[in-house]
Design a protein around this motif. Structure first.
Motif, mmCIF file in Angstrom:
data_model
loop_
_atom_site.group_PDB
_atom_site.id
_atom_site.type_symbol
_atom_site.label_atom_id
_atom_site.label_comp_id
_atom_site.label_asym_id
_atom_site.label_seq_id
_atom_site.Cartn_x
_atom_site.Cartn_y
_atom_site.Cartn_z
ATOM 1 N N ALA A 116 10.821 -21.264 24.093
ATOM 2 C CA ALA A 116 9.689 -21.446 23.743
ATOM 3 C C ALA A 116 9.525 -23.035 23.308
ATOM 4 N N ALA B 267 6.515 -25.681 24.546
ATOM 5 C CA ALA B 267 6.007 -26.572 23.781
ATOM 6 C C ALA B 267 5.999 -28.040 24.569
ATOM 7 N N ALA C 143 3.864 -28.132 16.713
ATOM 8 C CA ALA C 143 4.171 -28.223 17.759
ATOM 9 C C ALA C 143 3.490 -29.262 18.759
ATOM 10 N N LEU D 218 4.580 -23.720 16.582
ATOM 11 C CA LEU D 218 5.848 -22.650 17.145
ATOM 12 C C LEU D 218 5.981 -21.618 15.914
ATOM 13 N N LEU E 246 4.572 -20.149 21.005
ATOM 14 C CA LEU E 246 3.844 -21.190 20.949
ATOM 15 C C LEU E 246 2.485 -20.820 21.082
#
Length: 521
Positions: free
Chosen positions: A11, A15, A496, A502, A520
């Motif tokens: 994740a 991002a 993010a 996030l 995200l």
């Protein structure tokens, strides 16, 4: 316990792919950028924009600071970008530079500096910093706001005071603080996120509990500064507070405390409502007002506190029936910008101010006679930028001035209780009522000095039982926040790159602090 779960990396990488974390440092002279460059995390893309070319010594100091940032892992977007033109003529060129950089965050100076002396006869304050600093900061705010409105992409802004605390440097000198608790769970279980940006506070919310997100959408009303306070009323509804900064046609600057509220997740918050300020009759004094602190008592009365021009505390009360008292000066010991207000276990309200002229805090509370009393004896000294309300009534969170360790204190306590975390900076967010392994816990969230997002937990009301910490993901691009729904569902979020969030949720049935991989959104 501290660990870095590999499942979070995907994740975080997503991002990063959504857009590198880009920072623009906007200053009046090249030398002004030196302390602000020291704040930039490894991996950030950094551009320096100066309204003037500066002297040779300042340029040399900046070159050293740029080299140091590159050694830390920052990616430099060229050398210093000097904007040509003076006054209003510089604005179009500054805006063009920000368009080219497309920053996620802007670091700049203080648009409303604190006076160092005041001439009673003329009514003119004097300042310990050049006038060009406030001009550069105001233009940086305006350019970032224009860029955000053009692109729809949120831009964060940090305005830094100078000489606010020479022991800790620029990191401790934010004019408009970031919120500690900006994530909220509504009665229906849907999350809302309130984020201060260059173009005002923006809100995002879940369409269904645990589902996709809408937004960002701006809270209606005046142009507000990039800071935010979010507090609950007795019903658990979120109320928002910040400052509105308005430049008048004659060049004067009005700064007012403003308030909004969200009553349903599916509806936008109310438009900003002005509460004025304690020095509103004289604009030069009024523009220096400190950032608000606020809390509700058990009867539903709202108390709003600020640091006034004389560096004591002023407050205004909105009664439960809608009445609004005038601003009242409390006098007493002088305080710094930083205040925190808390609702107490017995249904009242207390406010704490970081002392301006000593290492410590000043506590103000309503005495038995209905008058505000002053207490200078709380046994702790907080780091600037770290005061926050605790999850339990009457509790105050802070970082110890000397060690940086996160601590909690309640009125009447013999000493503060350490929370087992000396890593990181800034406030710690807290929520109570999270059930882990069948027991109620308070959960803490904080950003680390190396950019990590971490959570900790202790039994409700028992921080002395010890706190265990664990990392959620390796990069936090802003202060983490946590929220728990009425059904006990826990979520943690951080900003993010690119204006997203996030978000990780506690896994039902997971032992301890077991979270899903962050998404995200």
């Amino acid at each position: 316990m501290t660990r870095r779960p590999e499942r979070a990396q995907a994740a975080v990488e997503e991002a990063g792919r959504a857009g590198a974390y880009t920072v623009a440092v906007v200053v009046a002279e090249p030398g002004d950028a030196v302390p602000l460059l020291a704040l930039q995390p490894p991996g950030a893309e950094v551009a320096v924009v100066s309204l003037r070319g500066g002297e040779k010594d300042a340029r040399t100091a900046l070159d050293r600071a740029l080299a140091s940032a590159e050694d830390r892992g920052c990616r430099l977007l060229g050398g210093v970008r000097v904007v040509r033109g003076e006054g209003a003529q510089a604005f179009p060129a500054l805006l063009d530079e920000l368009r080219a950089v497309a920053p996620d965050r802007v670091h700049t100076l203080d648009p409303d500096p604190v006076h160092t002396a005041f001439d009673q006869e003329s009514g003119e304050p004097s300042y310990g910093v050049p006038a060009a600093h406030a001009v550069a900061a105001a233009q940086a705010l305006a350019a970032a706001r224009t860029l955000q409105r053009e692109t729809g992409r949120p831009v964060s802004v940090d305005c830094h005071r100078e000489r606010a605390d020479p022991r800790l440097g620029a990191a401790a000198c934010r004019r408009h603080p970031a919120p500690a608790n900006w994530l909220w769970a509504g009665f229906d279980g849907r999350l809302s996120a309130f984020v201060p940006t260059a173009a005002g506070v923006v809100r995002r919310f879940q369409r269904v509990p645990g589902g996709g997100w809408s937004g960002p959408e701006a809270v209606e009303g005046a142009d507000v500064v990039p800071g935010l306070l979010v507090v609950p009323d007795p019903a658990g509804l979120p109320h928002l507070f910040t400052l509105a900064r308005t430049v008048r046609a004659d060049g004067a600057v009005d700064v007012d405390v403003v308030h909004a509220a969200q009553y349903r997740t599916s509806d936008p918050p109310t438009p900003w409502e002005s509460l004025g300020g304690p020095n509103a009759g004289a604009w030069r004094k009024g523009r220096e007002v400190g950032f608000p602190a606020a809390a509700f008592d058990a009867a539903g009365n709202l108390f709003v506190f600020v640091r006034n021009f004389g560096h004591s505390i002023s407050y205004r009360c909105r009664t439960a029936d809608g009445g609004l008292t005038p601003w009242r000066h409390l006098g007493g010991a002088r305080v710094a910008d930083e205040l925190v207000a808390v609702s107490t276990p017995y249904g009242g309200v207390e406010v704490y101010g970081r002392a301006r002229d000593a290492a410590g805090v000043v506590r103000r509370y309503l005495g038995p006679d209905g008058e505000w009393a002053e207490d200078r004896t709380p046994p702790f000294a907080p780091r600037p930028g770290s005061l926050a309300p605790g999850a339990e009534p009457g509790a105050v969170l802070f970082r110890d001035l000397r060690t940086g360790e996160a601590c909690v204190w309640r009125s009447g306590g013999a000493h503060p209780l350490p929370l087992g975390d000396a890593d990181g900076t800034g406030p710690v967010a807290a929520v109570a009522g999270v059930h882990l392994d069948g027991w109620p816990y308070t959960v803490l969230a904080r950003g680390g000095a190396d950019g990590r997002c971490a959570v900790g937990a202790h039994p409700v009301g028992r921080p002395d039982a010890g706190v265990w910490w664990q990392d959620l993901w390796p990069n936090s691009y802003g202060a983490p926040a946590a929220a728990v729904s009425r059904r006990g569902l826990l979520a943690v979020a951080t900003p993010a790159p690119g204006g997203g969030l996030l978000v990780a949720e506690h896994r039902a049935g997971a032992g301890g602090l077991g979270f899903s991989a962050p998404k995200l959104v």
